[in-house]
Design an enzyme around this catalytic site. Structure first.
Site, PDB file in Angstrom:
ATOM      1  N   SER A 196       0.820  -1.206   0.000  1.00  0.00           N
ATOM      2  CA  SER A 196       0.000   0.000   0.000  1.00  0.00           C
ATOM      3  C   SER A 196       0.853   1.255   0.000  1.00  0.00           C
ATOM      4  CB  SER A 196      -0.899   0.010   1.231  1.00  0.00           C
ATOM      5  OG  SER A 196      -0.114   0.266   2.381  1.00  0.00           O
ATOM      6  N   LYS A 197       0.201   2.357  -0.224  1.00  0.00           N
ATOM      7  CA  LYS A 197       0.879   3.652  -0.232  1.00  0.00           C
ATOM      8  C   LYS A 197       1.646   3.879   1.063  1.00  0.00           C
ATOM      9  CE  LYS A 197      -0.471   8.498   0.245  1.00  0.00           C
ATOM     10  NZ  LYS A 197       0.907   8.945   0.396  1.00  0.00           N
TER      11      LYS A 197
END
Length: 523
Positions: A263-264
């Site tokens: 994920s980011k």
RNA sequence: GGCGGUGUAGUGUAGUGGCCUAGCACGCAACCCUCUCACGGUUGAGACCCGGGUUCGAUUCCCGACUCCGCUACCA
């Protein structure tokens, strides 16, 4: 008629933000598959969730794919026979097919509000809107036709749900995983259409578009595997099962440490990009960094991604896009999720850095130098340090790069490895001085200056070295003691290329100047 | 919880019923090269998830457990 179908695949992201690196890989595999089989690669934008639409995301996706050289030959931005390719522009099409299912009683209208559904979920744990519960809900199966028309006329929001018959085994044939079997009883009556925004949900739009656009293979992320049986059922409900595309569900890209999808946040936390290009969120203003801006070569990113979940079966690791197209096959995709190995990514970039011609690296490096105020317009081969900032030639630059590129993984590491070619040392690294600048060093350096003054040809590094080494040997000095001090004088610390390579580039005057300077500064 | 998927060194992976003393690459360590840092070279540490079966023999086939992942929305 088992006529060979034309290969047509699509990449269908939704414009909810920057394209995730996992999405990039999905796009890449679709592209490789299509190219390999002389097929079409289509970009379709799945913007059926009006709530999550993010302006700029679509452009970002196109920009990123272009940068990476993942070319689509049909779709948003370039058009094609099956336009439009933006689902928000295909509303009437979906409406037509929703009505078709409604008429055939394979779908029904439901008025339950989100609040009502929430309540139901609280009331019954593991509540599922399906054959066992649909008769308890407010829908066209339980309400009178009168009530239904009245509700619709009153503008009450409704959804259309797919009516799934329970107790049936649904088989999905996956090119990567083989047969996957799920019983329809575990599927819920999926919402296909929302009256509120007149838009279908992913499931309906996806099936309708893939069918209409004559998609032959659906290659997508593993997160879709659980809904694949639903999709099969939809093809069946429409009577399209015979021409249904083949499925391939790709394994996910996982966090490098811990667990879960990449994920980011992982990127921020571990300090590497998870997006192809920089992205500034239009709402929050938050910046996410991308591979492009971090100094990666697109070829390196593609190469790295290609091998994260696919393997050619040989020991070769460096592949051009053409080679990847040639070798790619879905069968050689792995089944398990791949942890994202950022270190390996760096290694790929390093490899490409070494492969790049000097001229290309020079052009890229010039941008950095300009930012630092270094002039790169010098006509003379030797650098000019007379001004506040150095002035160098392209030829000089190119030679510098050939000396230092093997020490760098990225363009933006080039400066760190080469700054002494563009500025005189102002300070001397404390540790290096401690280690290499002893009491008698200044004396040695003064003698060295005499030797250097006596050399006339500063283009022949080898001969220069011979001369210096001869002097060291005759005087029975220690090689390391002289050379390292010499190096510290020129560079400011104990690092860098072969010392006489540096001397050749700097030239006689500058070399001697720096040694004198060091003697003055360090005594 | 339910359903599905997955499981070879830290990471990406190769591989096969006996050739496996399990290959390659990244990373790590040591050494060599060397004026330094890199590059390069050599070497080393490091893995078949666990139980049952099937078989003369299983990392490879079957079953189960477990693991991790995904899905379980009027998101995609």
């Amino acid at each position: 008629m088992s006529q060979q179908k034309r290969i047509r695949v699509r990449f269908a992201p939704s414009p909810t933000g920057p394209l995730h690196i996992g999405g990039v890989r999905t796009a890449l595999y679709n592209y490789l598959f299509a190219k390999k089989l002389n097929g079409d690669f289509i970009l379709r934008i799945e913007d059926t969730d009006s709530n999550r639409f993010v302006p700029g995301a679509e452009n970002y996706i196109i920009d990123a794919l272009n940068w990476l050289g993942i070319k689509f030959n049909e779709g948003v931005g370039i058009g094609g026979h099956f336009a439009p390719y933006r689902q928000s522009e295909r509303k009437e099409i979906y409406k037509k097919y929703v009505d078709q299912l409604l008429t055939a009683e394979k779908a029904y209208i439901a008025f339950d509000t989100p609040e009502e559904l929430d309540e139901k979920r609280k009331e019954i744990n593991n509540f599922q809107y399906d054959a066992s519960t649909r008769l308890q809900m407010r829908n066209s199966l339980t309400l009178s036709p009168d009530e239904i028309t009245k509700s619709i006329a009153a503008g009450e929001n409704y959804v259309v749900r797919f009516k799934i018959e329970s107790g049936e085994d649904v088989l999905v044939n996956d090119m990567i995983r083989g047969e996957v079997r799920i019983n329809s009883s575990v599927l819920d009556d999926k919402v296909l259409y929302k009256s509120a925004d007149q838009l279908p949900t992913y499931h309906l739009a996806n099936i309708v578009d893939d069918h209409l656009m004559e998609i032959s293979h659906v290659i997508r992320g593993e997160e879709w595997l659980p809904s694949a049986p639903l999709h099969v059922l939809l093809y069946r409900a429409f009577g399209w099962e015979d021409s249904m595309p083949a499925f391939a569900h790709l394994p996910l890209l996982l966090k490098p440490d811990g667990k879960g999808k990449l994920s980011k946040r992982d990127g921020d936390r571990l300090g590497f990009p998870v997006f192809p290009c920089d992205w500034i969120d239009p709402n929050s203003g938050d910046r996410s960094s991308g591979y492009r801006e971090a100094g990666y070569f697109p070829e390196a990113v593609v190469n790295f991604l290609a091998l994260l979940g696919w393997h050619p079966g040989t020991d070769q690791e460096i592949f051009s896009m053409d080679e990847l197209v040639e070798l790619f096959s879905i069968e050689r995709c792995s089944k398990s999720g791949a942890k994202f190995d950022f270190e390996k990514g760096k290694w790929f970039n390093h490899q490409y850095m070494q492969l790049k011609p000097e001229s290309e690296l020079t052009d890229l490096f010039i941008h950095e130098l300009k930012e630092k105020g270094i002039c790169t317009e010098n006509k003379m081969i030797l650098p000019d340090f007379s001004g506040k900032k150095a002035c160098v030639s392209k030829e000089y630059l190119s030679k510098v790069i050939s000396l230092i590129k093997e020490r760098a993984n990225f363009i933006n590491e080039l400066w760190d490895q080469s700054h002494f070619f563009f500025e005189r040392p102002e300070t001397y690294n404390e540790k290096s001085v401690q280690k290499y600048w002893k009491e008698n060093t200044s004396v040695l350096m003064s003698e060295l200056i005499d030797i250097l003054e006596g050399i006339s040809d500063y283009n022949d590094g080898v001969r220069m070295e011979e001369t210096v080494v001869k002097w060291i040997t005759e005087k029975e000095y220690k090689m390391g003691a002289v050379m390292n001090a010499f190096r510290v004088s020129l560079v400011g610390e104990a690092k860098g290329p072969h010392i006489f390579d540096i001397v050749v580039l700097l030239g006689k005057e500058e070399t001697i100047f720096r040694v004198k300077n060091a003697v003055k500064a360090l005594k």
